[in-house]
Design a protein around this motif. Structure first.
Motif, mmCIF file in Angstrom:
data_model
loop_
_atom_site.group_PDB
_atom_site.id
_atom_site.type_symbol
_atom_site.label_atom_id
_atom_site.label_comp_id
_atom_site.label_asym_id
_atom_site.label_seq_id
_atom_site.Cartn_x
_atom_site.Cartn_y
_atom_site.Cartn_z
ATOM 1 N N GLN A 146 16.494 -77.217 26.033
ATOM 2 C CA GLN A 146 16.324 -77.500 24.616
ATOM 3 C C GLN A 146 17.486 -77.005 23.770
ATOM 4 O OE1 GLN A 146 12.652 -75.968 23.002
ATOM 5 N NE2 GLN A 146 13.189 -76.487 20.885
ATOM 6 N N PHE A 147 17.971 -75.801 24.031
ATOM 7 C CA PHE A 147 18.930 -75.182 23.117
ATOM 8 C C PHE A 147 20.384 -75.229 23.614
ATOM 9 C CE2 PHE A 147 14.868 -73.219 21.968
ATOM 10 C CZ PHE A 147 14.871 -73.460 20.596
ATOM 11 N N VAL A 148 20.588 -75.348 24.916
ATOM 12 C CA VAL A 148 21.954 -75.424 25.440
ATOM 13 C C VAL A 148 22.307 -76.854 25.843
ATOM 14 C CG1 VAL A 148 23.572 -74.496 27.151
ATOM 15 C CG2 VAL A 148 21.799 -73.023 26.207
ATOM 16 N N GLY A 149 21.298 -77.620 26.241
ATOM 17 C CA GLY A 149 21.537 -79.018 26.567
ATOM 18 C C GLY A 149 21.948 -79.268 28.003
ATOM 19 N N ILE A 150 21.599 -78.338 28.903
ATOM 20 C CA ILE A 150 21.855 -78.524 30.322
ATOM 21 C C ILE A 150 20.597 -78.159 31.095
ATOM 22 C CG2 ILE A 150 24.329 -78.057 30.178
ATOM 23 C CD1 ILE A 150 23.769 -75.219 31.161
ATOM 24 N N LEU A 151 20.518 -78.587 32.338
ATOM 25 C CA LEU A 151 19.445 -78.122 33.202
ATOM 26 C C LEU A 151 19.663 -76.649 33.504
ATOM 27 C CD1 LEU A 151 19.136 -81.082 35.740
ATOM 28 C CD2 LEU A 151 17.659 -80.580 33.773
ATOM 29 N N ALA A 152 18.579 -75.915 33.574
ATOM 30 C CA ALA A 152 18.693 -74.473 33.821
ATOM 31 C C ALA A 152 19.370 -74.217 35.164
ATOM 32 C CB ALA A 152 17.311 -73.831 33.805
ATOM 33 N N PRO A 153 20.483 -73.466 35.194
ATOM 34 C CA PRO A 153 21.142 -73.162 36.463
ATOM 35 C C PRO A 153 20.235 -72.314 37.350
ATOM 36 C CG PRO A 153 22.563 -72.634 34.590
ATOM 37 C CD PRO A 153 21.197 -72.878 34.037
ATOM 38 N N ALA A 191 24.626 -57.397 30.887
ATOM 39 C CA ALA A 191 26.026 -57.524 30.484
ATOM 40 C C ALA A 191 26.221 -58.728 29.578
ATOM 41 C CB ALA A 191 26.913 -57.659 31.731
ATOM 42 N N VAL A 192 25.557 -59.824 29.900
ATOM 43 C CA VAL A 192 25.679 -61.032 29.087
ATOM 44 C C VAL A 192 25.084 -60.802 27.700
ATOM 45 C CG1 VAL A 192 24.993 -63.446 28.873
ATOM 46 C CG2 VAL A 192 25.698 -62.554 31.092
ATOM 47 N N THR A 193 23.952 -60.101 27.636
ATOM 48 C CA THR A 193 23.325 -59.813 26.341
ATOM 49 C C THR A 193 24.265 -59.001 25.464
ATOM 50 O OG1 THR A 193 21.121 -59.847 27.344
ATOM 51 C CG2 THR A 193 21.327 -58.777 25.204
ATOM 52 N N LEU A 194 24.873 -57.964 26.037
ATOM 53 C CA LEU A 194 25.808 -57.152 25.263
ATOM 54 C C LEU A 194 26.986 -57.999 24.780
ATOM 55 C CD1 LEU A 194 26.435 -54.230 24.342
ATOM 56 C CD2 LEU A 194 27.882 -54.045 26.377
ATOM 57 N N TYR A 195 27.494 -58.841 25.643
ATOM 58 C CA TYR A 195 28.601 -59.720 25.269
ATOM 59 C C TYR A 195 28.215 -60.612 24.090
ATOM 60 C CZ TYR A 195 31.960 -63.577 25.605
ATOM 61 O OH TYR A 195 32.899 -64.531 25.326
ATOM 62 N N ALA A 196 27.030 -61.189 24.140
ATOM 63 C CA ALA A 196 26.596 -62.106 23.084
ATOM 64 C C ALA A 196 26.562 -61.417 21.722
ATOM 65 C CB ALA A 196 25.220 -62.674 23.421
ATOM 66 N N TYR A 197 26.107 -60.180 21.706
ATOM 67 C CA TYR A 197 26.014 -59.454 20.444
ATOM 68 C C TYR A 197 27.356 -58.850 20.017
ATOM 69 C CZ TYR A 197 20.948 -59.883 20.179
ATOM 70 O OH TYR A 197 19.668 -60.381 20.065
ATOM 71 N N THR A 198 28.402 -59.093 20.817
ATOM 72 C CA THR A 198 29.727 -58.574 20.515
ATOM 73 C C THR A 198 30.673 -59.670 20.030
ATOM 74 O OG1 THR A 198 29.328 -57.093 22.400
ATOM 75 C CG2 THR A 198 31.489 -56.996 21.442
ATOM 76 N N PRO A 218 30.592 -68.323 38.288
ATOM 77 C CA PRO A 218 29.379 -69.053 38.699
ATOM 78 C C PRO A 218 28.178 -68.137 38.886
ATOM 79 C CG PRO A 218 31.280 -69.848 39.922
ATOM 80 C CD PRO A 218 31.742 -68.638 39.161
ATOM 81 N N VAL A 219 28.401 -66.905 39.335
ATOM 82 C CA VAL A 219 27.286 -65.978 39.574
ATOM 83 C C VAL A 219 26.566 -65.643 38.270
ATOM 84 C CG1 VAL A 219 26.665 -63.673 40.390
ATOM 85 C CG2 VAL A 219 28.370 -65.016 41.630
ATOM 86 N N GLY A 220 27.313 -65.529 37.180
ATOM 87 C CA GLY A 220 26.703 -65.163 35.901
ATOM 88 C C GLY A 220 26.242 -66.343 35.066
ATOM 89 N N HIS A 221 26.376 -67.568 35.608
ATOM 90 C CA HIS A 221 26.101 -68.764 34.819
ATOM 91 C C HIS A 221 24.647 -68.819 34.337
ATOM 92 C CE1 HIS A 221 26.986 -72.633 33.205
ATOM 93 N NE2 HIS A 221 26.296 -73.324 34.088
ATOM 94 N N ALA A 222 23.706 -68.472 35.214
ATOM 95 C CA ALA A 222 22.286 -68.530 34.833
ATOM 96 C C ALA A 222 21.977 -67.540 33.717
ATOM 97 C CB ALA A 222 21.402 -68.267 36.045
ATOM 98 N N ALA A 223 22.522 -66.329 33.818
ATOM 99 C CA ALA A 223 22.284 -65.333 32.773
ATOM 100 C C ALA A 223 22.906 -65.766 31.460
ATOM 101 C CB ALA A 223 22.844 -63.976 33.203
ATOM 102 N N GLU A 224 24.119 -66.313 31.494
ATOM 103 C CA GLU A 224 24.769 -66.762 30.262
ATOM 104 C C GLU A 224 23.967 -67.876 29.594
ATOM 105 O OE1 GLU A 224 29.025 -67.133 29.784
ATOM 106 O OE2 GLU A 224 29.278 -66.492 31.863
ATOM 107 N N ALA A 225 23.525 -68.854 30.379
ATOM 108 C CA ALA A 225 22.762 -69.960 29.801
ATOM 109 C C ALA A 225 21.452 -69.453 29.206
ATOM 110 C CB ALA A 225 22.494 -71.016 30.866
ATOM 111 N N THR A 226 20.835 -68.482 29.869
ATOM 112 C CA THR A 226 19.560 -67.944 29.376
ATOM 113 C C THR A 226 19.742 -67.202 28.066
ATOM 114 O OG1 THR A 226 18.767 -67.699 31.651
ATOM 115 C CG2 THR A 226 17.597 -66.470 29.944
ATOM 116 N N VAL A 227 20.721 -66.312 28.017
ATOM 117 C CA VAL A 227 20.953 -65.533 26.790
ATOM 118 C C VAL A 227 21.384 -66.447 25.650
ATOM 119 C CG1 VAL A 227 22.363 -63.734 25.729
ATOM 120 C CG2 VAL A 227 21.461 -63.413 28.037
ATOM 121 N N CYS A 228 22.243 -67.418 25.943
ATOM 122 C CA CYS A 228 22.682 -68.355 24.910
ATOM 123 C C CYS A 228 21.482 -69.120 24.355
ATOM 124 C CB CYS A 228 23.717 -69.307 25.480
ATOM 125 S SG CYS A 228 24.486 -70.385 24.251
#
Length: 257
Positions: A146-153, A191-198, A218-228
């Motif tokens: 809904q919010f990123v526009g891709i299938l969840a990794p 780590a992704v959450t901290l990055y987003a708020y920075t 690629p390893v962090g892709h799922a976390a990035e998409a989730t936090v975004c």
């Protein structure tokens, strides 16, 4: 909540400061005492008499994380008129938090040693086995689309996570507070959450990426998409608007991978 808070303080034999009241999400009320005397509530039939079990579970799972997590000193449970209340008293944190806002609004002059301490603390938290859940796959499937526009990794690995590592929760020297929402999440979620708020402070955001090189991989892709997705959802509700443009740029970059 104030009456129950006062009763809990009396039961635990602690003094609270009248000017030190803070409120979080609905049902959370806390005042400065020896630590934060945090009071949470929930309907008795939904709480089984014990709402907000995240901090006691964190105490059992992590202890004080080599001094980087405030120990839980006491818990007081009570039920009154169909509502369950839990008061939690962690050890006092004398250091001020790094920011009054989860979003980093100004440059921080942190010592070089602070960053590996943070990375090491999050690594130790990540290897703790738990059945607590901070992020649900069902949510990822719905929100990322809904919010990123891709299938969840697919998340290659699920690990333990604090789940709310933003700038209103750490101190210097490093203590990381507010563990009530911890649980399993996609690898490197913290780590992704901290990055987003920075993102509002590009120099510090670059430092976060250096300390956590999994960002952008690629390893962090799922976390990035989730936090975004999570943060774009908050924008849709009127929160974090100062970062809306940066979040949308981030979602576009995720779509392009």
């Amino acid at each position: 909540m104030r009456d129950q808070h006062a009763r809990a303080a009396k039961a635990l034999d602690v003094q609270t400061e009248p000017s030190g009241e803070f409120r979080g999400c609905p049902g959370v009320h806390r005042r400065r005492a020896t630590g934060w005397l945090r009071l949470v509530s929930a309907p008795e039939d939904k709480a089984s008499g014990k709402p907000g079990d995240g901090v006691p579970h964190a105490e059992h799972a992590f202890g004080d994380l080599d001094g980087h997590r405030p120990a839980l000193l006491a818990v007081h449970d009570t039920v009154d008129d169909g509502t369950a209340y839990r008061a939690e008293l962690p050890a006092r944190v004398d250091q001020p938090i790094l920011s009054d806002d989860p979003i980093l609004q100004h440059d921080l002059r942190l010592p070089d040693s602070w960053w590996p301490e943070l990375a090491g603390t999050l690594e130790k938290a990540s290897v703790v086995d738990t059945d607590r859940v901070a992020v649900r796959r069902r949510y990822m499937d719905r929100a990322i689309s809904q919010f990123v526009g891709i299938l969840a990794p697919a998340a290659t690995c699920w690990t333990g996570a604090h789940s709310d590592v933003q700038w209103a929760n750490p101190t210097e020297p490093l203590r990381l507070v507010d563990w009530e929402g911890w649980g399993r999440a996609p690898e490197e979620f913290d780590a992704v959450t901290l990055y987003a708020y920075t993102l509002f402070q590009p120099d510090t955001a670059a430092r976060v990426r250096t300390v956590f090189p999994i960002l952008g991989s690629p390893v962090g892709h799922a976390a990035e998409a989730t936090v975004c997705a999570q943060l774009l959802q908050t924008v849709s509700r009127g929160d974090n608007l100062i970062l809306e443009g940066l979040f949308r740029d981030w979602s576009e970059e995720l779509r392009g991978r």
